[in-house]
Design a protein around this motif. Structure first.
Motif, PDB file in Angstrom:
ATOM      1  N   GLY A   1      57.767  15.794   8.533  1.00 53.98           N
ATOM      2  CA  GLY A   1      59.107  15.349   9.146  1.00 53.98           C
ATOM      3  C   GLY A   1      59.463  13.705   9.498  1.00 53.98           C
ATOM      4  O   GLY A   1      59.116  13.271   8.712  1.00 53.98           O
ATOM      5  N   GLU A   2      59.990  13.661  10.701  1.00 62.54           N
ATOM      6  CA  GLU A   2      60.249  12.223  11.082  1.00 62.54           C
ATOM      7  C   GLU A   2      59.303  11.547  11.161  1.00 62.54           C
ATOM      8  O   GLU A   2      59.289  10.166  10.904  1.00 62.54           O
ATOM      9  N   THR A   3      57.786  11.966  11.369  1.00 57.60           N
ATOM     10  CA  THR A   3      56.818  11.144  11.552  1.00 57.60           C
ATOM     11  C   THR A   3      56.275  10.452  10.084  1.00 57.60           C
ATOM     12  O   THR A   3      55.952   9.345   9.960  1.00 57.60           O
ATOM     13  N   ALA A   4      56.529  11.118   9.067  1.00 52.84           N
ATOM     14  CA  ALA A   4      56.103  10.692   7.811  1.00 52.84           C
ATOM     15  C   ALA A   4      57.318   9.821   7.222  1.00 52.84           C
ATOM     16  O   ALA A   4      57.090   8.755   6.799  1.00 52.84           O
ATOM     17  N   GLU A   5      58.682  10.148   7.644  1.00 54.93           N
ATOM     18  CA  GLU A   5      59.687   9.135   7.137  1.00 54.93           C
ATOM     19  C   GLU A   5      59.621   7.711   7.863  1.00 54.93           C
ATOM     20  O   GLU A   5      59.690   6.628   7.261  1.00 54.93           O
ATOM     21  N   ARG A   6      59.201   8.042   9.286  1.00 55.32           N
ATOM     22  CA  ARG A   6      59.108   6.548  10.056  1.00 55.32           C
ATOM     23  C   ARG A   6      58.029   6.013   9.665  1.00 55.32           C
ATOM     24  O   ARG A   6      57.689   4.581  10.119  1.00 55.32           O
ATOM     25  N   SER A   7      56.907   6.482   9.021  1.00 54.01           N
ATOM     26  CA  SER A   7      55.715   5.709   8.553  1.00 54.01           C
ATOM     27  C   SER A   7      56.061   4.608   7.772  1.00 54.01           C
ATOM     28  O   SER A   7      55.198   3.662   7.619  1.00 54.01           O
ATOM     29  N   LEU A   8      57.051   4.664   7.106  1.00 57.05           N
ATOM     30  CA  LEU A   8      57.691   3.324   6.117  1.00 57.05           C
ATOM     31  C   LEU A   8      57.515   2.202   6.932  1.00 57.05           C
ATOM     32  O   LEU A   8      57.400   0.880   6.261  1.00 57.05           O
ATOM     33  N   ASP A   9      57.848   2.290   8.189  1.00 55.87           N
ATOM     34  CA  ASP A   9      58.129   1.031   8.843  1.00 55.87           C
ATOM     35  C   ASP A   9      56.746   0.302   9.274  1.00 55.87           C
ATOM     36  O   ASP A   9      57.021  -0.675   9.765  1.00 55.87           O
ATOM     37  N   VAL A  10      55.876   0.892   9.405  1.00 59.43           N
ATOM     38  CA  VAL A  10      54.584   0.265   9.629  1.00 59.43           C
ATOM     39  C   VAL A  10      53.705  -0.178   8.344  1.00 59.43           C
ATOM     40  O   VAL A  10      52.556  -0.945   8.539  1.00 59.43           O
ATOM     41  N   LEU A  11      54.227   0.483   7.303  1.00 56.03           N
ATOM     42  CA  LEU A  11      53.208  -0.267   6.159  1.00 56.03           C
ATOM     43  C   LEU A  11      53.450  -1.655   5.501  1.00 56.03           C
ATOM     44  O   LEU A  11      54.805  -2.043   5.789  1.00 56.03           O
ATOM     45  N   ARG A  12      52.488  -2.446   5.307  1.00 57.24           N
ATOM     46  CA  ARG A  12      52.708  -3.533   4.795  1.00 57.24           C
ATOM     47  C   ARG A  12      53.366  -3.582   3.511  1.00 57.24           C
ATOM     48  O   ARG A  12      53.388  -2.558   2.687  1.00 57.24           O
ATOM     49  N   PRO A  13      54.072  -4.632   2.669  1.00 58.17           N
ATOM     50  CA  PRO A  13      54.382  -4.661   1.431  1.00 58.17           C
ATOM     51  C   PRO A  13      53.476  -4.096   0.694  1.00 58.17           C
ATOM     52  O   PRO A  13      52.307  -4.599   0.656  1.00 58.17           O
ATOM     53  N   GLY A  14      53.577  -3.157  -0.299  1.00 56.85           N
ATOM     54  CA  GLY A  14      52.559  -2.515  -1.167  1.00 56.85           C
ATOM     55  C   GLY A  14      51.876  -1.702  -0.746  1.00 56.85           C
ATOM     56  O   GLY A  14      50.631  -0.988  -1.363  1.00 56.85           O
ATOM     57  N   GLY A  15      52.045  -1.015   0.718  1.00 55.57           N
ATOM     58  CA  GLY A  15      51.116   0.083   1.286  1.00 55.57           C
ATOM     59  C   GLY A  15      51.280   1.277   0.752  1.00 55.57           C
ATOM     60  O   GLY A  15      52.410   1.498  -0.165  1.00 55.57           O
ATOM     61  N   HIS A  16      50.467   2.132   0.954  1.00 59.24           N
ATOM     62  CA  HIS A  16      50.526   3.293   0.546  1.00 59.24           C
ATOM     63  C   HIS A  16      50.576   4.593   1.510  1.00 59.24           C
ATOM     64  O   HIS A  16      49.846   4.577   2.486  1.00 59.24           O
ATOM     65  N   LEU A  17      51.618   5.331   1.406  1.00 65.77           N
ATOM     66  CA  LEU A  17      51.880   6.294   2.197  1.00 65.77           C
ATOM     67  C   LEU A  17      51.300   7.655   1.548  1.00 65.77           C
ATOM     68  O   LEU A  17      51.762   8.014   0.453  1.00 65.77           O
ATOM     69  N   VAL A  18      50.250   8.399   2.202  1.00 61.17           N
ATOM     70  CA  VAL A  18      49.682   9.569   1.545  1.00 61.17           C
ATOM     71  C   VAL A  18      50.057  10.876   2.602  1.00 61.17           C
ATOM     72  O   VAL A  18      49.894  10.676   3.632  1.00 61.17           O
TER      73      VAL A  18
END
Length: 311
Positions: free
Chosen positions: A214-231
């Motif tokens: 849900g929103e937790t997954a979507e908002r996680s983009l905001d904390v990733l560094r450039p080139g980071g990985h959302l799993v």
């Protein structure tokens, strides 16, 4: 042989203990006399009819098992009397809610002596999901900053420990009442998501392991560094989120956990080295399967729920 069948979609009361023929192993399979069965939120969703992984009832749920090999007619991997655990056949039906289970030998491994059958049965799906996300997909290495969402839950509490064993700096989200528990698992920081917006408390993360969606997954983009990985273990089909990751210069991966003997042995090795423990919130006897599923339905578990077999 006693098994638990799902008679229709609906509440826990449709889970019924019945007699069934003993399983006949195919070549390379062993028969396991089950001592404990780990329960997973996935099974509650299947029971409720949220998606047709197993078709329509009647069917038998259950994948996470720990027990003793009773017969191994055509495989050299195990012998009768061996203590084993694993997650056979997923996502096909393994008929794990049963006294006896026929399972491919490759989908099992020897139970660490330091784990009880109850603890071992709680590990496979949660552990393999965390391992495949952090090790196989994200390639977490020493010094990486890893954010684990749901650090006190079934997958999350194992993921925190795996990430720490890999040498990562581990941040976890959890409710305030689980903060001490997650810290004890090795998390360097715990963010109480009920009181703090994690996007304002966390920055420059190399890997996010999402167990919430849900929103937790979507908002996680905001904390990733450039080139980071959302799993993500729960939003693997979110094409829009995958596209947003690509636009932001980040990577996106979804986990659909599968049996993996190498990872299963890796988990057992971490247990043997004292780097991984499994927390079981509550156990229920086999006949109280409906009560166990009612607890699953309430959510917000600390670790796992397990069924125990008589004897």
């Amino acid at each position: 042989m006693k098994v638990i069948t799902q008679q229709s979609f609906g509440g826990p009361e449709v889970l019924t203990v019945v007699d069934a023929p003993e399983p006949r192993p195919r070549p390379t399979e062993v028969v396991v006399r089950v001592k404990a069965i780990g329960l997973n939120p996935l099974e509650a969703r299947l029971r409720a009819g949220e998606f047709p992984l197993l078709g329509r009832p009647p069917f038998v749920l259950g994948w996470d098992i720990s027990g003793v090999v009773e017969a191994s007619p055509q495989t050299w991997r195990f012998r009768p009397g061996d203590d084993v655990f694993g997650m056979p056949l997923f996502p096909r039906a393994a008929d794990g809610y049963a006294e006896l289970v026929a399972a491919p030998a490759l989908h099992l491994t020897r139970k660490p002596a330091s784990l009880s059958h109850v603890e071992a049965s709680a590990l496979p799906i949660a552990g393999l999901t965390a391992w495949q996300g952090l090790v196989d997909l994200a390639g977490v290495a020493e010094g990486d900053r890893v954010l684990v969402h749901g650090g006190g839950g079934g997958v999350g509490h194992v993921a925190v420990q795996i990430a720490k064993a890999l040498g990562a700096y581990v941040i976890a989200t959890a409710s305030g009442d689980k903060a001490g528990f997650v810290k004890e698992l090795g998390a360097d920081e715990v963010v109480d998501y009920t009181a703090v917006d994690f996007t304002g408390a966390v920055r420059d993360v190399d890997v996010v392991l999402d167990t919430i969606g849900g929103e937790t997954a979507e908002r996680s983009l905001d904390v990733l560094r450039p080139g980071g990985h959302l799993v993500t273990a729960v939003a693997e089909d979110n094409a829009d989120l995958a596209a947003r990751c690509e636009t932001a210069g980040s990577r996106f991966s979804g986990i659909a956990v599968d049996p993996d003997p190498v990872a299963l042995r890796g988990l057992a090795d971490l247990v043997d080295r004292g780097r991984l423990r499994v927390h079981v919130q509550e156990t229920f006897p086999f006949e109280r399967i409906a009560d166990a599923h009612r607890l699953l339905d309430r959510g917000h578990l600390r670790g796992k729920v397990v069924l125990t077999m008589p004897g």
